[in-house]
Scaffold this motif. Structure first.
Motif, PDB file in Angstrom:
ATOM      1  N   UNK A  49     -41.473  48.924 -25.274  1.00  0.00           N
ATOM      2  CA  UNK A  49     -41.607  47.774 -25.693  1.00  0.00           C
ATOM      3  C   UNK A  49     -42.863  47.219 -26.243  1.00  0.00           C
ATOM      4  N   UNK A  50     -42.503  46.314 -27.199  1.00  0.00           N
ATOM      5  CA  UNK A  50     -43.760  45.823 -28.151  1.00  0.00           C
ATOM      6  C   UNK A  50     -44.336  44.852 -27.120  1.00  0.00           C
ATOM      7  N   UNK A  51     -45.878  44.777 -27.200  1.00  0.00           N
ATOM      8  CA  UNK A  51     -46.445  43.791 -26.418  1.00  0.00           C
ATOM      9  C   UNK A  51     -46.424  42.564 -27.050  1.00  0.00           C
ATOM     10  N   UNK A  52     -45.943  42.366 -28.449  1.00  0.00           N
ATOM     11  CA  UNK A  52     -45.760  40.888 -28.880  1.00  0.00           C
ATOM     12  C   UNK A  52     -44.556  40.230 -28.108  1.00  0.00           C
ATOM     13  N   UNK A  53     -43.669  41.077 -27.458  1.00  0.00           N
ATOM     14  CA  UNK A  53     -42.520  40.473 -26.676  1.00  0.00           C
ATOM     15  C   UNK A  53     -42.876  40.142 -25.367  1.00  0.00           C
ATOM     16  N   UNK A  54     -44.089  40.596 -24.675  1.00  0.00           N
ATOM     17  CA  UNK A  54     -44.362  40.369 -23.189  1.00  0.00           C
ATOM     18  C   UNK A  54     -44.172  38.961 -22.800  1.00  0.00           C
ATOM     19  N   UNK A  55     -44.386  37.955 -23.483  1.00  0.00           N
ATOM     20  CA  UNK A  55     -44.401  36.654 -23.048  1.00  0.00           C
ATOM     21  C   UNK A  55     -42.881  36.243 -23.087  1.00  0.00           C
ATOM     22  N   UNK A  56     -42.213  36.741 -23.819  1.00  0.00           N
ATOM     23  CA  UNK A  56     -40.615  36.186 -24.076  1.00  0.00           C
ATOM     24  C   UNK A  56     -39.910  37.141 -22.938  1.00  0.00           C
ATOM     25  N   UNK A  57     -40.369  38.332 -22.916  1.00  0.00           N
ATOM     26  CA  UNK A  57     -39.710  39.142 -21.631  1.00  0.00           C
ATOM     27  C   UNK A  57     -39.899  38.535 -20.249  1.00  0.00           C
ATOM     28  N   UNK A  58     -41.231  38.161 -20.067  1.00  0.00           N
ATOM     29  CA  UNK A  58     -41.802  37.665 -18.884  1.00  0.00           C
ATOM     30  C   UNK A  58     -40.975  36.276 -18.666  1.00  0.00           C
ATOM     31  N   UNK A  59     -41.214  35.224 -19.505  1.00  0.00           N
ATOM     32  CA  UNK A  59     -40.521  34.239 -19.254  1.00  0.00           C
ATOM     33  C   UNK A  59     -38.961  34.345 -18.842  1.00  0.00           C
ATOM     34  N   UNK A  60     -38.250  35.085 -19.671  1.00  0.00           N
ATOM     35  CA  UNK A  60     -36.800  35.216 -19.395  1.00  0.00           C
ATOM     36  C   UNK A  60     -36.682  35.933 -18.090  1.00  0.00           C
ATOM     37  N   UNK A  61     -37.313  36.768 -17.872  1.00  0.00           N
ATOM     38  CA  UNK A  61     -37.201  37.695 -16.499  1.00  0.00           C
ATOM     39  C   UNK A  61     -37.483  36.453 -15.523  1.00  0.00           C
ATOM     40  N   UNK A  62     -38.496  35.518 -15.611  1.00  0.00           N
ATOM     41  CA  UNK A  62     -38.712  34.563 -14.275  1.00  0.00           C
ATOM     42  C   UNK A  62     -37.572  33.767 -14.436  1.00  0.00           C
ATOM     43  N   UNK A  63     -36.767  33.296 -15.443  1.00  0.00           N
ATOM     44  CA  UNK A  63     -35.970  32.456 -15.534  1.00  0.00           C
ATOM     45  C   UNK A  63     -34.636  33.239 -14.936  1.00  0.00           C
ATOM     46  N   UNK A  64     -34.095  34.304 -15.145  1.00  0.00           N
ATOM     47  CA  UNK A  64     -33.215  34.947 -14.428  1.00  0.00           C
ATOM     48  C   UNK A  64     -33.495  35.051 -13.010  1.00  0.00           C
ATOM     49  N   UNK A  65     -34.740  35.322 -12.562  1.00  0.00           N
ATOM     50  CA  UNK A  65     -34.742  35.565 -11.165  1.00  0.00           C
ATOM     51  C   UNK A  65     -34.723  34.364 -10.594  1.00  0.00           C
ATOM     52  N   UNK A  66     -34.881  33.151 -10.877  1.00  0.00           N
ATOM     53  CA  UNK A  66     -34.843  31.931 -10.423  1.00  0.00           C
ATOM     54  C   UNK A  66     -33.294  31.453 -10.347  1.00  0.00           C
ATOM     55  N   UNK A  67     -32.832  32.102 -11.470  1.00  0.00           N
ATOM     56  CA  UNK A  67     -31.276  31.721 -11.286  1.00  0.00           C
ATOM     57  C   UNK A  67     -30.557  32.339 -10.084  1.00  0.00           C
ATOM     58  N   UNK A  68     -30.764  33.739 -10.023  1.00  0.00           N
ATOM     59  CA  UNK A  68     -30.299  34.621  -9.025  1.00  0.00           C
ATOM     60  C   UNK A  68     -31.056  33.941  -7.578  1.00  0.00           C
ATOM     61  N   UNK A  69     -31.841  33.540  -7.470  1.00  0.00           N
ATOM     62  CA  UNK A  69     -32.345  32.737  -6.119  1.00  0.00           C
ATOM     63  C   UNK A  69     -31.606  31.832  -5.889  1.00  0.00           C
ATOM     64  N   UNK A  70     -31.376  30.690  -6.896  1.00  0.00           N
ATOM     65  CA  UNK A  70     -30.709  29.437  -6.847  1.00  0.00           C
ATOM     66  C   UNK A  70     -29.219  29.662  -6.535  1.00  0.00           C
TER      67      UNK A  70
END
Length: 193
Positions: A49-70
């Motif tokens: 993984x390229x470190x420049x993509x960390x924020x994008x991956x992190x934010x998308x992962x949180x969105x998906x997690x929230x979707x699963x919980x909801x």
């Protein structure tokens, strides 16, 4: 439940941004129980993984997690009954997680459990997350108790390491199905002998 959703959400985000996935075996042996940012750093160190993509991956992962919980979280009457009985028995309860505060509190709210916890410690409340014991030690301090009087329930290797390092009593479970009032009473009897 939540650990599985974190795994699926991270893989969905990794696939979307970096075109890779973590195998379940690698997840269980290396990543389970670590905060997302730490997982991304390990993947970056491996050149996946390229470190420049960390924020994008992190934010998308949180969105998906929230979707699963909801979509998938539900009130578990067995867990509610267990927590009610433990509170009635005089136990002080804390949730210590490597999740971010929003998803931890959302999960506990959606499952009807949040009101039973005296404290909730997330990776945003500590400098060092699991496997470091800081989260557990902070909960112990806030509850005004001691490690010797604390039983920590964990299912991940990182969480178990954290519990052991806190000098508390550890009950390692294979999953959430192990955690119910009768089993907790048996474990507590073992420590009271």
């Amino acid at each position: 439940m939540l650990a599985e959703w974190h795994f699926l959400a991270l893989n969905a985000a990794l696939l979307d941004v970096a075109k890779i996935e973590i195998s379940r075996e690698d997840h269980m042996s290396m990543y389970n129980g670590l905060p997302t940012k730490r997982k991304l750093q390990i993947l970056s160190d491996k050149g996946l993984v390229n470190s420049k993509d960390f924020s994008k991956i992190f934010d998308l992962k949180q969105k998906f997690t929230i979707d699963f919980i909801e979509k998938l979280a539900f009130v578990d009457e067995v867990k509610i009954s267990m927590l009610e009985r433990l509170r009635q028995d005089g136990f002080l309860l804390s949730c210590v997680t490597n999740s971010i505060k929003y998803t931890a509190e959302l999960m506990l709210s959606k499952t009807g459990q949040i009101k039973y916890f005296h404290t909730i410690i997330t990776n945003e409340d500590v400098v060092f997350s699991k496997p470091h014991p800081q989260g557990y030690l902070k909960a112990i301090d806030l509850l005004g108790t001691s490690p010797l009087c604390t039983l920590i329930v964990e299912d991940s290797e990182k969480g178990c390491e954290s519990a052991i390092n806190s000098k508390s009593n550890l009950w390692k479970v294979s999953g959430i199905a192990d955690v119910f009032y009768g089993n907790i009473c048996k474990i507590l009897e073992k420590y009271n002998d």
